[in-house]
Design a protein around this motif. Sequence first.
Motif, PDB file in Angstrom:
ATOM      1  N   LYS A 237       0.748  -1.181  -0.055  1.00  0.00           N
ATOM      2  CA  LYS A 237      -0.188  -0.114   0.082  1.00  0.00           C
ATOM      3  C   LYS A 237       0.801   1.348   0.002  1.00  0.00           C
ATOM      4  O   LYS A 237       0.560   2.351  -0.631  1.00  0.00           O
ATOM      5  N   ILE A 238       2.002   1.155   0.663  1.00  0.00           N
ATOM      6  CA  ILE A 238       2.874   2.189   0.737  1.00  0.00           C
ATOM      7  C   ILE A 238       3.402   2.484  -0.872  1.00  0.00           C
ATOM      8  O   ILE A 238       3.438   3.684  -1.213  1.00  0.00           O
ATOM      9  N   MET A 239       3.964   1.327  -1.378  1.00  0.00           N
ATOM     10  CA  MET A 239       4.381   1.456  -2.798  1.00  0.00           C
ATOM     11  C   MET A 239       3.312   2.121  -3.715  1.00  0.00           C
ATOM     12  O   MET A 239       3.622   2.904  -4.488  1.00  0.00           O
ATOM     13  N   THR A 240       2.090   1.555  -3.428  1.00  0.00           N
ATOM     14  CA  THR A 240       1.131   2.161  -4.466  1.00  0.00           C
ATOM     15  C   THR A 240       0.851   3.540  -4.284  1.00  0.00           C
ATOM     16  O   THR A 240       0.815   4.292  -5.394  1.00  0.00           O
ATOM     17  N   LEU A 241       1.070   4.232  -3.210  1.00  0.00           N
ATOM     18  CA  LEU A 241       0.794   5.544  -2.863  1.00  0.00           C
ATOM     19  C   LEU A 241       1.986   6.473  -3.100  1.00  0.00           C
ATOM     20  O   LEU A 241       1.918   7.437  -4.078  1.00  0.00           O
ATOM     21  N   ALA A 242       3.296   5.773  -3.175  1.00  0.00           N
ATOM     22  CA  ALA A 242       4.432   6.436  -3.614  1.00  0.00           C
ATOM     23  C   ALA A 242       4.158   6.542  -5.272  1.00  0.00           C
ATOM     24  O   ALA A 242       4.853   7.612  -5.972  1.00  0.00           O
ATOM     25  N   ARG A 243       4.176   5.619  -5.879  1.00  0.00           N
ATOM     26  CA  ARG A 243       4.213   5.495  -7.287  1.00  0.00           C
ATOM     27  C   ARG A 243       2.965   6.254  -7.766  1.00  0.00           C
ATOM     28  O   ARG A 243       3.120   6.884  -8.896  1.00  0.00           O
ATOM     29  N   HIS A 244       1.782   6.402  -7.136  1.00  0.00           N
ATOM     30  CA  HIS A 244       0.692   7.266  -7.643  1.00  0.00           C
ATOM     31  C   HIS A 244       1.381   8.692  -7.705  1.00  0.00           C
ATOM     32  O   HIS A 244       0.819   9.571  -8.649  1.00  0.00           O
ATOM     33  N   GLU A 245       2.076   9.151  -6.854  1.00  0.00           N
ATOM     34  CA  GLU A 245       2.905  10.451  -6.779  1.00  0.00           C
ATOM     35  C   GLU A 245       3.767  10.565  -7.669  1.00  0.00           C
ATOM     36  O   GLU A 245       4.699  11.646  -7.611  1.00  0.00           O
ATOM     37  N   GLY A 246       4.487   9.581  -8.379  1.00  0.00           N
ATOM     38  CA  GLY A 246       5.774   9.553  -9.108  1.00  0.00           C
ATOM     39  C   GLY A 246       6.788   9.591  -8.456  1.00  0.00           C
ATOM     40  O   GLY A 246       8.022   9.985  -9.009  1.00  0.00           O
ATOM     41  N   LEU A 247       6.884   8.968  -7.298  1.00  0.00           N
ATOM     42  CA  LEU A 247       8.358   9.132  -6.722  1.00  0.00           C
ATOM     43  C   LEU A 247       8.518   7.688  -6.338  1.00  0.00           C
ATOM     44  O   LEU A 247       8.411   6.796  -5.219  1.00  0.00           O
ATOM     45  N   GLU A 248       9.328   7.194  -7.515  1.00  0.00           N
ATOM     46  CA  GLU A 248       9.765   5.731  -7.638  1.00  0.00           C
ATOM     47  C   GLU A 248      10.700   5.331  -6.615  1.00  0.00           C
ATOM     48  O   GLU A 248      10.853   4.202  -6.069  1.00  0.00           O
ATOM     49  N   ALA A 249      11.625   6.458  -6.150  1.00  0.00           N
ATOM     50  CA  ALA A 249      12.862   5.892  -5.229  1.00  0.00           C
ATOM     51  C   ALA A 249      12.202   5.731  -3.962  1.00  0.00           C
ATOM     52  O   ALA A 249      12.433   4.859  -3.016  1.00  0.00           O
ATOM     53  N   HIS A 250      10.907   6.304  -3.742  1.00  0.00           N
ATOM     54  CA  HIS A 250      10.103   6.164  -2.488  1.00  0.00           C
ATOM     55  C   HIS A 250       9.669   4.590  -2.336  1.00  0.00           C
ATOM     56  O   HIS A 250       9.848   3.930  -1.460  1.00  0.00           O
ATOM     57  N   ALA A 251       9.088   4.381  -3.684  1.00  0.00           N
ATOM     58  CA  ALA A 251       8.522   2.876  -3.600  1.00  0.00           C
ATOM     59  C   ALA A 251       9.609   1.934  -3.540  1.00  0.00           C
ATOM     60  O   ALA A 251       9.372   0.852  -2.906  1.00  0.00           O
ATOM     61  N   ARG A 252      10.794   2.253  -3.916  1.00  0.00           N
ATOM     62  CA  ARG A 252      11.768   1.219  -4.105  1.00  0.00           C
ATOM     63  C   ARG A 252      12.425   0.924  -2.904  1.00  0.00           C
ATOM     64  O   ARG A 252      13.103  -0.107  -2.398  1.00  0.00           O
ATOM     65  N   ALA A 253      12.509   1.939  -1.898  1.00  0.00           N
ATOM     66  CA  ALA A 253      12.880   1.962  -0.578  1.00  0.00           C
ATOM     67  C   ALA A 253      12.370   0.926   0.229  1.00  0.00           C
ATOM     68  O   ALA A 253      12.610   0.229   1.228  1.00  0.00           O
ATOM     69  N   ILE A 254      10.822   0.793   0.080  1.00  0.00           N
ATOM     70  CA  ILE A 254      10.400  -0.128   0.486  1.00  0.00           C
ATOM     71  C   ILE A 254      10.304  -1.554  -0.301  1.00  0.00           C
ATOM     72  O   ILE A 254      10.334  -2.527   0.428  1.00  0.00           O
ATOM     73  N   GLU A 255      10.172  -1.471  -1.560  1.00  0.00           N
ATOM     74  CA  GLU A 255      10.468  -2.729  -2.298  1.00  0.00           C
ATOM     75  C   GLU A 255      11.612  -3.454  -2.117  1.00  0.00           C
ATOM     76  O   GLU A 255      11.406  -4.959  -1.956  1.00  0.00           O
TER      77      GLU A 255
END
Length: 430
Positions: A400-418
Amino acid sequence: MKVMPASEFSLKREVEYGSPEQNEAVQRIIEEVRQDGDAALRRFAQQFDGVNVGDLRVSSAEIEAAYQQVDEDFLTAIREASVNIRRFHEKQMRTSWMDLQGDGSILGQVIRPLRRVGLYVPGGKAAYPSSVLMNAIPAQVAGVPEIVMVTPPATAGVEGIDPHILVAAAEAGVKEIYRVGGAQAVAALAYGTESIPAADKIVGPGNIYVALAKRYVFGAVDIDSIAGPSEIVVLADGSADPAYVAADLLSQAEHDEMASAILITPSEDLANAVRTEVELQLQALPRREIAAQSIRDYGAILTVSSLEEGVDAVNRLAPEHLEILVADPFQYLSRIENAGAVFLGPYSSEPVGDYFAGPNHVLPTNGTARFSSPLNVDDFLKKSSVIYYSKEALLRDGEKIMTLARHEGLEAHARAIEIRLEKEGNRNGQ
């Protein structure tokens, strides 16, 4: 005082942004202090105060000597006021907290005092020991370890500071005091000099140059507010004593020519009696010229059809001080939405709050009581959020955190979780 229906009244005062010349002068002073430090402070002390300053810092011997220059009545009053102010503000103190979640996560908030606070105290013709207490004691209650005071010399050509100011500072626990005032003092507190380390926040009233300087340095440091002229509104019915009402209106009118003093009442008899009383009491005031101009330019008696309409007018004005002088004042307290301080009943005259009762007298002006509060302990505290997420919680919420980060176009945020989900072998339910 002019009498008019409340529906026709609007208190219009220009917010003090200063003239272009004043703003330019303040910016020049601040930049010179940033560049030249103590040398600039001494230059400006000579230029503006006519004083050749030796030591910028007031010595402990000067503070001790000040006690010999004030009378016992003053010392008793300032000490009792200090106790009341401290007791009131101690009830505002917050504590840190932590909340343990069922999955092992911990969420919380750590509350810490600011490290260093600068208190500006007017000098020269104005000396307000009560303001020293009101600004310093909440900071001390909050636990601020370094409270520093700046104030200009008491009179031109003399290095000394009003002894009542020094005694009030000592009673409030302020030991670091500098003989410097004006915009240059604000600059020293904001950016530091050889003698005066920079502060994290600047509080306290001053003239237009001090106000403009505080606005200019905001961002480099925090400030309390840009204070406007003093205000009082009295909401009264026919049970109020006209002499009390007039005296309380004049207690604010004598502050300065731009102060406002307003009576709101459904009683025509009270309105007429108060207007007469104001003129009568004005004649005996030492500052009658100032008070008279304030009453003439910014004073008014507003008539309303009912106290309910009066409450609506109060909330529209959002006054700094509000007195409710009606038969049952507590009946109307819950209906007041906008006021800096509320004084209930005939014996709660506004000066009771200014000097002695305990609540802070540094209050929002110019209608800002709609969204701001009196100076309080929170003004000297900062809060840090604490997040300890357990492995279980991250595995549960990661997608869910990754979904919200990618929705905002912040891929590095998503990858920090991934990367964490992949290392734990739990991506997509694995």
